[in-house]
Design a protein around this motif. Structure first.
Motif, PDB file in Angstrom:
ATOM      1  N   THR A 185     -87.561  34.113 -29.516  1.00 33.52           N
ATOM      2  CA  THR A 185     -88.144  32.768 -29.663  1.00 33.52           C
ATOM      3  C   THR A 185     -87.308  31.701 -28.962  1.00 33.52           C
ATOM      4  N   GLY A 186     -86.019  31.981 -28.748  1.00 32.87           N
ATOM      5  CA  GLY A 186     -85.097  30.981 -28.200  1.00 32.87           C
ATOM      6  C   GLY A 186     -84.437  30.142 -29.287  1.00 32.87           C
TER       7      GLY A 186
ATOM      8  N   THR B 272     -82.256  30.967 -31.644  1.00 35.55           N
ATOM      9  CA  THR B 272     -80.820  31.197 -31.844  1.00 35.55           C
ATOM     10  C   THR B 272     -80.015  30.437 -30.795  1.00 35.55           C
TER      11      THR B 272
HETATM   12  P1  AMP Z   1     -84.436  34.446 -31.049  1.00 36.22           P
HETATM   13  O1  AMP Z   1     -83.685  33.427 -31.871  1.00 36.22           O
HETATM   14  O2  AMP Z   1     -85.820  34.724 -31.610  1.00 36.22           O
HETATM   15  O3  AMP Z   1     -84.485  34.085 -29.578  1.00 36.22           O
HETATM   16  O4  AMP Z   1     -83.667  35.833 -31.184  1.00 36.22           O
HETATM   17  C1  AMP Z   1     -82.388  35.964 -30.637  1.00 36.22           C
HETATM   18  C2  AMP Z   1     -81.522  36.865 -31.478  1.00 36.22           C
HETATM   19  O5  AMP Z   1     -82.221  37.994 -31.916  1.00 36.22           O
HETATM   20  C3  AMP Z   1     -80.349  37.340 -30.653  1.00 36.22           C
HETATM   21  O6  AMP Z   1     -79.214  37.483 -31.475  1.00 36.22           O
HETATM   22  C4  AMP Z   1     -80.828  38.673 -30.122  1.00 36.22           C
HETATM   23  O7  AMP Z   1     -79.757  39.579 -29.900  1.00 36.22           O
HETATM   24  C5  AMP Z   1     -81.784  39.155 -31.210  1.00 36.22           C
HETATM   25  N1  AMP Z   1     -82.995  39.778 -30.680  1.00 36.22           N
HETATM   26  C6  AMP Z   1     -84.060  39.135 -30.142  1.00 36.22           C
HETATM   27  N2  AMP Z   1     -85.023  39.999 -29.784  1.00 36.22           N
HETATM   28  C7  AMP Z   1     -84.565  41.225 -30.116  1.00 36.22           C
HETATM   29  C8  AMP Z   1     -85.107  42.553 -30.013  1.00 36.22           C
HETATM   30  N3  AMP Z   1     -86.311  42.799 -29.491  1.00 36.22           N
HETATM   31  N4  AMP Z   1     -84.347  43.583 -30.446  1.00 36.22           N
HETATM   32  C9  AMP Z   1     -83.127  43.344 -30.984  1.00 36.22           C
HETATM   33  N5  AMP Z   1     -82.567  42.134 -31.112  1.00 36.22           N
HETATM   34  C10 AMP Z   1     -83.277  41.086 -30.692  1.00 36.22           C
END
Ligand code: AMP
Length: 215
Positions: free
Chosen positions: A163-164, A166
Motif C-alpha cells: 500500500t505504501g 509503511t
Molecule cells: P505496505 O505498508 O502495505 O506498503 O507494506 C509494506 C510492508 O509489508 C513492508 O515491511 C514489506 O516488507 C511488507 N510486505 C508488503 N507486501 C508484502 C508481501 N507480498 N509479502 C511479504 N511482505 C510484504
C-alpha cells in the motif's frame, strides 16, 4: 500423500480461496494451532506450515511436494531444482528502492557516489544496481528495513511495498520500482514424476481458479 508447504500470513490467507476452489478445505487455522502439519478435507493432501524463506528449500529437497512462495523469496533462493508452473497472482506487491524524503537519490546516482543499501534481498538488489551501473555497498538485514535510513545505517533500502503506508509512516519515499512481485506455485520435479496422477489435477485446478479470478 501430497505434502503442500505454505507460509503463514498473507500468502496463507490469499491461497485459501484458491485451495477451496480446487476442492481442498483446511481442517485448522495455523494462526490458532501449534501444529505444523495440518490435515485437509482430502485424506491424501496435507499442509506443512514453514517460514516463507524455507518453502523453496522444503520443496527442492522433497520435504514437501509443492508449495507457495513469493517471487521475492524465490529469486533470493535461486529456484534451483524447482518447477514454477503457476503465477498465482496473489500477495501482489512491488520490489522497490526507497530513501528518506530528504535524500536526493537521483543526484547521488548522477554523481556516481557509493550508496549504502540495506536489504533482506541481497541477490535482487545486487543484480538491479549492477544492471543500472550504480555503485552500492549492500548491508544484509533480516527485518524492519525501513529503520535503516532513519538511523543512518543506510542511504536506501530495497524492500517490498504494497500500500505504501509503511514507507509513508516512516517518512520514506519509493524512488525506483525494481519489479512487480506475486506468489508462485513451486513443484518438486521428482515428486511430480512419481505422483503425477494426483498432483497434476491439483496444479490444473489451482491454475483454473487463478484464471477465474477466485481471489
Ligand atoms: P505496505 O505498508 O502495505 O506498503 O507494506 C509494506 C510492508 O509489508 C513492508 O515491511 C514489506 O516488507 C511488507 N510486505 C508488503 N507486501 C508484502 C508481501 N507480498 N509479502 C511479504 N511482505 C510484504
Amino acid at each position: 500423500m501430497i505434502t503442500f508447504a505454505l507460509p503463514k500470513g498473507r500468502i496463507f490467507d490469499e491461497i485459501m480461496p484458491l485451495l477451496d476452489a480446487a476442492g481442498i478445505r483446511v481442517s485448522e487455522d495455523p494462526e490458532k494451532t501449534r501444529k505444523l502439519i495440518i490435515g485437509t478435507s482430502r485424506p491424501d493432501v496435507r499442509l506443512v506450515i514453514v517460514r516463507a524463506s524455507d518453502v523453496p528449500t522444503y520443496v527442492q529437497h522433497g520435504g514437501a511436494d509443492l508449495g507457495v512462495v513469493g517471487k521475492d523469496t524465490l529469486l533470493e533462493h535461486g529456484g534451483d531444482g524447482l518447477y514454477e508452473p503457476l503465477d498465482l497472482n496473489i500477495a501482489k506487491c512491488r520490489m522497490s528502492v526507497a530513501v528518506r524524503r530528504d535524500f536526493d537519490y537521483a543526484d547521488a546516482v548522477k554523481q556516481g557516489s557509493r550508496i549504502r543499501v540495506a536489504t533482506k534481498y541481497i541477490r535482487t538488489a545486487r543484480d538491479h544496481f549492477a544492471d543500472k551501473g550504480v555503485h552500492v555497498d549492500l548491508i544484509k538485514l533480516y527485518g524492519s528495513m525501513e529503520l535503516a535510513p532513519l538511523t543512518g545505517l543506510a542511504d536506501a533500502i530495497v524492500d517490498l511495498v504494497s500500500t505504501g503506508n509503511t514507507l509513508k509512516a516512516n517518512d520514506l519515499v519509493a524512488v525506483e520500482e525494481i519489479m512487480p512481485i506475486t506468489a508462485r506455485l513451486v513443484v518438486n520435479p521428482g515428486a511430480l514424476k512419481l505422483k503425477r496422477a494426483a498432483m497434476q489435477p491439483l496444479i490444473d485446478a489451482l491454475g483454473h481458479a487463478t484464471q477465474a479470478g477466485v481471489c
